[in-house]
Scaffold this motif. Sequence first.
Motif, PDB file in Angstrom:
ATOM      1  N   GLU A  68       0.845  -1.211  -0.116  1.00  0.00           N
ATOM      2  CA  GLU A  68       0.028   0.117   0.111  1.00  0.00           C
ATOM      3  C   GLU A  68       0.889   1.254  -0.116  1.00  0.00           C
ATOM      4  O   GLU A  68       0.567   2.217  -0.742  1.00  0.00           O
ATOM      5  N   PRO A  69       2.032   1.631   0.812  1.00  0.00           N
ATOM      6  CA  PRO A  69       2.602   2.616   0.961  1.00  0.00           C
ATOM      7  C   PRO A  69       3.168   3.081  -0.759  1.00  0.00           C
ATOM      8  O   PRO A  69       3.233   4.313  -0.756  1.00  0.00           O
ATOM      9  N   THR A  70       3.602   1.876  -1.088  1.00  0.00           N
ATOM     10  CA  THR A  70       4.246   2.395  -2.484  1.00  0.00           C
ATOM     11  C   THR A  70       3.252   2.602  -3.521  1.00  0.00           C
ATOM     12  O   THR A  70       3.590   3.532  -4.354  1.00  0.00           O
ATOM     13  N   ILE A  71       2.116   1.944  -3.512  1.00  0.00           N
ATOM     14  CA  ILE A  71       1.146   2.397  -4.489  1.00  0.00           C
ATOM     15  C   ILE A  71       0.654   3.671  -4.325  1.00  0.00           C
ATOM     16  O   ILE A  71       0.344   4.517  -5.276  1.00  0.00           O
ATOM     17  N   ALA A  72       0.546   4.171  -2.912  1.00  0.00           N
ATOM     18  CA  ALA A  72      -0.159   5.532  -2.403  1.00  0.00           C
ATOM     19  C   ALA A  72       1.066   6.501  -3.009  1.00  0.00           C
ATOM     20  O   ALA A  72       0.779   7.683  -3.514  1.00  0.00           O
ATOM     21  N   ALA A  73       2.196   6.083  -2.960  1.00  0.00           N
ATOM     22  CA  ALA A  73       3.457   7.155  -3.248  1.00  0.00           C
ATOM     23  C   ALA A  73       3.277   7.213  -4.644  1.00  0.00           C
ATOM     24  O   ALA A  73       3.856   8.511  -5.175  1.00  0.00           O
TER      25      ALA A  73
END
Length: 379
Positions: A97-102
């Motif tokens: 999730e953090p990578t997708i959001a970034a």
Amino acid sequence: MTTYIQFFDEGLPSEHELLGGKCASLVTMTAAGMPVPPGFAVTTALYEAFIAESGLGEVIAAKLEGLDPSDVAQVDRVSAAIREEICSRPVPEHLREPTIAAYGALQARFAEPVPVAVRSSATAEDLPDASFAGQQDTYLWLTSLADVLSHIRACWASLYTSRAIIYRLKNGISEEGLSMAVAVQKMVNARVAGVAMTLNPHNGDRSKVTIDASYGVGESVVSGHVTPDNILMDKVMLSVVQEHIGAKHIELVPDATAGRLTEREVEPERCTVRCLTDDELKAVATLAKSAERHYGTPQDIEWALDRDLPEGEDLLLLQARPETVHSVTKPVAAAATAPLGAGTGFSGLGGITAALLGGGSHAPSIPTHHHHESKETSR
């Protein structure tokens, strides 16, 4: 709180252990006001959490146990097996999730979607005493989230190419604490690109700046597909001391319909002239000097002129790293200028990170690899 993502420009400290060599440098250069394309780091904390939660730590340790660096066939088998495990085991959703959001946040900065480069940033890389450049991967012109996610994995896996494994074994570099961050950065639409070094690599003369330049994205320079222009400049006067006009017979340019870079013949009249104007040469040399002044030591820099940006704002700094051939020994006094010939060029600049310029010695398809062992990690 664990930091899984760090944007280059969010003002957080540049921690080498969290960011690896390349990303730490990009954060530092951004903070110093240098013209760095925007992007973010997927930190070592995320890689380490994936390795721990997937149970891969024990698997990798077992496979490396008692490995003989001189048995290349065995190293190749172990390397392929480890990389396959890294690329195929599922990444837990809370780590995805953090990578997708970034990635979404980076794209939201632009009016329309922009291609990105995905670049490995190992903690053992780019150290002044370890010329480790080129042993991990860079992937260019990625245009989808799925591509970005799969190539972040490929960067993780590139910690375990045969070459990297052998390098660590032969140089006594422990696997303990070995980690990988990954840079995701807006791809530069390069009209001209190249490298610069704040000394003469032939004799260590620090009163000079050496510039290699060619048309298009600089992967063609790194891969040896073209002979770039090679210019030696006086560091103070910013005047040309010597120059060799390279053949520059091909350039890598984006193919919008195919969504990738494509190789194009350079028109004969452009091959025979220098690809940088006098003003552009001075600007590149000035940028290299500013990196040297900031870091306090001779630098290899990678730069590009972005055709999407207005003149005067189009020069971008892609990477800066310590020069590792001359500056780890005692400083060399200004010496007689070494002759520059047709064979001079990128290969003379020793230990330069391929970075957004690309890398590798095979045909410039995208993604671009630094070396042949990593074919299994591509799509």
